[in-house]
Write an enzyme that holds these catalytic residues in place. Structure first.
Site, short mmCIF file in Angstrom:
data_model
loop_
_atom_site.label_atom_id
_atom_site.label_comp_id
_atom_site.label_asym_id
_atom_site.label_seq_id
_atom_site.Cartn_x
_atom_site.Cartn_y
_atom_site.Cartn_z
N ARG A 24 4.89 -7.41 11.03
CA ARG A 24 6.09 -6.57 10.90
C ARG A 24 7.29 -7.42 10.50
O ARG A 24 8.31 -6.90 10.06
CB ARG A 24 6.43 -5.85 12.23
CG ARG A 24 5.42 -4.85 12.75
CD ARG A 24 4.96 -3.89 11.72
NE ARG A 24 3.69 -4.31 11.14
CZ ARG A 24 3.22 -3.84 9.98
NH1 ARG A 24 3.89 -2.97 9.28
NH2 ARG A 24 2.07 -4.27 9.50
N GLN A 28 -5.92 -3.33 10.45
CA GLN A 28 -4.85 -2.69 11.21
C GLN A 28 -5.33 -1.42 11.91
O GLN A 28 -4.53 -0.55 12.25
CB GLN A 28 -3.67 -2.36 10.29
CG GLN A 28 -2.99 -3.61 9.75
CD GLN A 28 -1.73 -3.26 8.96
OE1 GLN A 28 -0.74 -2.83 9.53
NE2 GLN A 28 -1.78 -3.45 7.66
N ASP A 70 -1.96 7.78 3.74
CA ASP A 70 -1.55 6.44 4.16
C ASP A 70 -2.23 6.11 5.49
O ASP A 70 -2.62 7.01 6.23
CB ASP A 70 -0.02 6.39 4.32
CG ASP A 70 0.52 4.96 4.26
OD1 ASP A 70 -0.28 4.01 4.10
OD2 ASP A 70 1.76 4.79 4.36
N GLU A 71 -2.36 4.82 5.82
CA GLU A 71 -2.96 4.38 7.09
C GLU A 71 -4.33 5.04 7.31
O GLU A 71 -4.64 5.53 8.39
CB GLU A 71 -2.04 4.71 8.28
CG GLU A 71 -0.62 4.21 8.14
CD GLU A 71 -0.43 2.75 8.52
OE1 GLU A 71 -1.43 2.07 8.84
OE2 GLU A 71 0.72 2.28 8.47
N LYS A 89 0.83 -1.22 0.00
CA LYS A 89 0.00 0.00 0.00
C LYS A 89 0.86 1.25 0.00
O LYS A 89 0.65 2.18 -0.79
CB LYS A 89 -0.93 0.02 1.23
CG LYS A 89 -1.98 -1.06 1.24
CD LYS A 89 -2.88 -0.96 2.44
CE LYS A 89 -2.15 -1.12 3.75
NZ LYS A 89 -1.51 -2.45 3.92
N THR A 90 1.82 1.27 0.91
CA THR A 90 2.67 2.44 1.00
C THR A 90 3.48 2.59 -0.28
O THR A 90 3.70 3.68 -0.80
CB THR A 90 3.58 2.35 2.24
OG1 THR A 90 2.74 2.19 3.39
CG2 THR A 90 4.43 3.60 2.41
P1 ATP Z 1 1.55 -2.11 5.99
O1 ATP Z 1 0.13 -2.54 5.94
O2 ATP Z 1 2.32 -2.84 7.02
O3 ATP Z 1 1.70 -0.63 6.04
P2 ATP Z 1 2.01 -1.97 3.14
O4 ATP Z 1 0.83 -2.58 2.52
O5 ATP Z 1 2.09 -0.51 3.19
O6 ATP Z 1 2.21 -2.61 4.59
P3 ATP Z 1 4.61 -1.82 1.93
O7 ATP Z 1 5.36 -1.37 3.15
O8 ATP Z 1 4.32 -0.84 0.88
O9 ATP Z 1 3.28 -2.57 2.39
O10 ATP Z 1 5.36 -3.05 1.25
C1 ATP Z 1 5.82 -4.15 2.01
C2 ATP Z 1 7.15 -4.65 1.48
O11 ATP Z 1 6.95 -5.30 0.24
C3 ATP Z 1 8.12 -3.53 1.23
O12 ATP Z 1 9.43 -3.98 1.55
C4 ATP Z 1 7.99 -3.30 -0.27
O13 ATP Z 1 9.16 -2.76 -0.80
C5 ATP Z 1 7.74 -4.70 -0.78
N1 ATP Z 1 6.96 -4.74 -2.04
C6 ATP Z 1 5.71 -4.26 -2.24
N2 ATP Z 1 5.30 -4.49 -3.50
C7 ATP Z 1 6.30 -5.13 -4.14
C8 ATP Z 1 6.49 -5.63 -5.47
N3 ATP Z 1 5.56 -5.53 -6.40
N4 ATP Z 1 7.67 -6.23 -5.74
C9 ATP Z 1 8.62 -6.35 -4.81
N5 ATP Z 1 8.50 -5.90 -3.54
C10 ATP Z 1 7.37 -5.29 -3.20
MG MG Z 2 2.22 0.85 4.79
#
Ligand code: ATP
Ligand code: MG
Length: 726
Positions: free
Chosen positions: A610, A258, A227-228, A42-43
């Site tokens: 995490r 979350q 975000d969040e 997402k981020t």
């Molecule tokens: P949270 O809910 O904990 O905030 P999130 O959904 O925001 O998580 P991110 O932090 O954006 O998730 O991504 C999680 C990890 O996966 C990061 O290390 C990111 O770089 C990696 N990642 C996300 N998408 C890809 C992709 N398409 N290919 C490779 N790595 C990825």
């Molecule tokens: Mg995130």
């Protein structure tokens, strides 16, 4: 200005995205909602979408606003965008809701009736002001705890309500709160200060009451990214909606699983109303997790599946099983902390960086024992988003009493607690004491005594000071007779400190009470170097040393310690979740309300997700925390994890699949080879006669629940309980 970014091509924005992420990043609908589980990117989508907006949609960075949850996250986001675009971004607004609100108010202080250099009150400042207001209203602090009033006022502000919006009621409690709110508002306006909740509310009112200003920003910000999103409160959401107006687009990313700030007014419902409020929304779900191994993800999915109120989603990974999740049953909290330090030591030995590891816990009070073990093992650590144990306000207050008991001429301690808890010694009185001390070149204590004997002040003030002097004299009178932990207990009790925090409402008050009790626990475990010398000074010296600058420097490679709440959005290759016990996590305060229990479960989900490569879960069979010893069973969240992804670490480092905790912590009717049976009568040396109700676990750490005739049910370690069969 845009031409500057021409060196970058579109493919590099998209080449690290999966199809769903790409769909989100490139969406040309005005609004986008990304609803997805942890670690699904997402981020990452948010960051890439910013690059996309700049590069492809030709929006100037100046026309973008991004909101994150912490300042650390804001910094990281900026870095990630810079990296992606290959140059430093200027002009774009990135920050937390509070940070952005502050920035706006600084620019438009006139429009919101603030003085140009208005001051921000932090939570402690705010409390002091609430107290002052209440004193001017002649309200009894015993009956109306100021902390409760502060909590109430902030709660109203988080909902967007000013005192004037709230209807008079006949409920005396509410009416008093409302009166305090009114007065407090007036004083804040008069002296030009503004608390955290007020920052947000005032920024919202800036939009509401100044159409021209709103229009300016509506035109400026063509796209807003959040975000969040699941943790926005009512005021923040209203602020976003006004800013977006009818023209600007919004990208919101979040995860209902979350949502962990319900207790502070966050509204997960905002996710549900989003599609209604923003017509023409493109909703994207991301289902692939890139962060964690499938063992870790499987554990997280199983834990969150137990919640009833979910939007529901699937999360999978193709990253392979990885290592099993390790579960360590420690004898007690020291064993737990030593085990963690030991594992960290090996991790570093294997060539890993300490900053790639984190220890997460439910309650701040848990950090003390962990910190001690890390110090002992010479492992640098940093506490993130929180203070170290001995630096916390309530602990400093308690230590000040102990220091005064030892040496009443300790001026710093004197100043700190002379009116904490409030005992009617106002600023003017303290100033007078200072003057006399200066004049006669004596300690504040000596000056206070002088003032009392010479009756230099009004009777009321003199009495208040006399009461304080008497209190300290009494407390120090018993110094030599009591063991250290009783002295500490006595200090937090007689001083009124613990009672003061007990009356506070909400998590913060609860945490402060817990920390104070934890201090008593620390005293109980303290081993003096020299047993022939008085123990209190040795303890205070040790504390002073511990709280020196031994926390790792900014640039030193260090293990990160933080509460589960502060860990949101972050990721670490190695994660320890410490204190996985019932009553600690889920926290005992949440056990009665289903809603709060679900929030605890979401917190467990946040914690587990995490971890990238390796996750350790630890719990203690017996734990001294908050000053008393308790025997809690392993957390229900651990029991919800499928057995086949867990490896129970046993003593002597042998490893096996778990058996003991798996069926709700209960094994069989017969305590295996214990020689006792359910329902059997037993005798215990201290508790007397009782009946066996249950067995838990096997082997040397097997526990037994006994209902004693005199003292009720106790859970005992079978091996050390010395029960005699009747
Ligand atoms: P949270 O809910 O904990 O905030 P999130 O959904 O925001 O998580 P991110 O932090 O954006 O998730 O991504 C999680 C990890 O996966 C990061 O290390 C990111 O770089 C990696 N990642 C996300 N998408 C890809 C992709 N398409 N290919 C490779 N790595 C990825
Ligand atoms: Mg995130």
């Amino acid at each position: 200005m845009l031409l500057e970014y021409g060196s970058m091509d579109v493919t590099s924005i998209l080449n690290q995205l999966n199809p769903a992420q790409e769909e989100a990043v490139t969406s040309d609908k005005p609004h986008l909602l990304v609803l997805a589980g942890a670690g699904s990117g997402k981020t990452r989508v948010l960051v890439h979408r910013i690059a996309w907006k700049i590069q492809v949609d030709n929006i100037s960075p100046y026309g973008l606003l991004a909101v994150t949850f912490t300042n650390k996250a804001a910094r990281e986001m900026r870095e990630r965008i810079d990296e992606l675009l290959g140059m430093s971004l200027r002009g774009m607004w990135v920050g937390t809701f509070h940070g952005l609100a502050h920035r706006l108010l600084k620019a438009h202080w006139r429009d919101v009736n603030l003085p140009e250099n208005f001051q921000i009150l932090d939570s402690d400042d705010q409390l002091r002001l609430v107290k002052r207001v209440m004193r001017s209203m002649d309200l009894d602090e015993q009956r109306w705890p100021p902390k409760q009033a502060q909590w109430w006022i902030n709660g109203q502000k988080d909902e967007g309500l000013r005192a004037a919006h709230i209807q008079e009621t006949s409920d005396p409690h509410l009416l008093t709160m409302l009166r305090i709110y009114r007065e407090y508002e007036e004083v804040c306006n008069r002296i030009g200060v503004i608390d955290f909740a007020e920052l947000l509310l005032r920024a919202l009112e800036l939009w509401k009451n100044n159409p021209a200003v709103l229009e300016h920003y509506q035109q400026r910000f063509q796209h807003i990214l959040v975000d969040e999103f699941q943790d926005t409160n009512a005021v923040q959401y209203a602020w976003l909606r006004l800013l977006a107006g009818k023209v600007s687009g919004i990208t919101a990313v979040g995860d209902d699983d979350q949502s962990i700030y319900g207790w502070r007014g966050a509204k997960v419902e905002n996710i549900l109303s989003y599609e209604r409020h923003f017509a023409d929304t493109h909703t994207v779900k991301l289902e692939q997790n890139y962060r964690s191994t499938s063992n870790i993800l499987g554990a997280a999915n199983a834990v969150i599946a137990k919640n009833a109120e979910r939007l529901g989603k699937n999360l999978w990974t193709d990253s392979g099983e990885g290592e099993p999740i390790a579960l360590y049953a420690a004898f007690n909290e020291h064993d737990e902390a030593r085990y963690i330090a030991d594992r960290l030591h090996s991790w570093v030995q294997q060539g890993n960086r300490r900053e790639d590891s984190a220890i997460l816990y439910r309650s701040n009070a848990q950090s003390r024992v962990l910190e001690a073990a890390l110090l002992q093992a010479d492992i640098p650590y940093r506490i993130y988003g929180g203070q170290r144990f001995y630096e916390r306000l309530e602990i400093k207050n308690a230590l000040s009493y102990l220091r005064l008991m030892m040496n009443c001429h300790d001026d710093t301690a004197f100043e700190r607690v002379v009116n904490v808890p409030p005992r009617g010694i106002g600023d003017r009185t303290v100033e007078m004491i200072r003057e006399v001390a200066r004049e006669h070149q004596v300690s504040l204590w000596a000056a206070a005594e002088k003032i009392v004997t010479e009756k230099r002040m009004a009777a009321r003030a003199t009495n208040a000071v006399a009461v304080f002097i008497q209190l300290i004299n009494e407390m120090s009178g018993q110094l030599d007779e009591l063991p250290l932990h009783e002295q500490a207990d006595h200090a937090i009790d007689r001083s009124g400190l613990i009672e003061m925090h007990r009356r506070e409402k909400g998590e913060r008050g609860q945490a402060r009470v817990e920390n104070l009790e934890e201090l008593v626990g620390a005293c109980r475990n303290f081993e003096p170097e020299d047993k022939d010398q008085p123990i209190l000074p040795q303890f205070l010296d040790q504390v002073a040393l511990d709280s020196g600058d031994r926390q790792a420097d900014e640039d030193q490679d260090a293990v990160q310690l933080m509460t589960l709440h502060s860990a949101k959005g972050l990721e670490f290759p190695l994660v320890f979740l410490a204190g996985m016990e019932e009553n600690l996590f889920p926290h005992k305060m949440s056990l009665e309300e289903p809603g709060r229990l679900e929030e605890e479960r979401r917190l467990a989900y946040v914690g587990i997700t995490r971890a990238m490569q390796k996750l350790y879960l630890t719990f203690a069979e017996s734990r001294s925390i908050y000053g008393s010893e308790s025997f809690n069973s392993v957390s229900r969240f651990v029991r919800d994890i499928p057995k086949d992804v867990i490896e129970e670490v046993r003593l002597q480092s042998t490893v096996s699949r778990p058996t003991s905790y798996a069926r709700g912590g209960l094994s069989s009717d017969q305590g295996d080879d214990t020689g006792f049976a359910l329902g059997q009568g037993v005798n215990h040396q201290v508790y007397g006669e009782g009946v066996i109700l249950n067995f838990e676990g096997n082997g040397p750490r097997a526990r037994v629940h006994v209902s004693f005739a005199d003292v009720g049910t106790k859970i005992l370690i079978l091996a050390s309980a010395n029960l005699i069969a009747l």
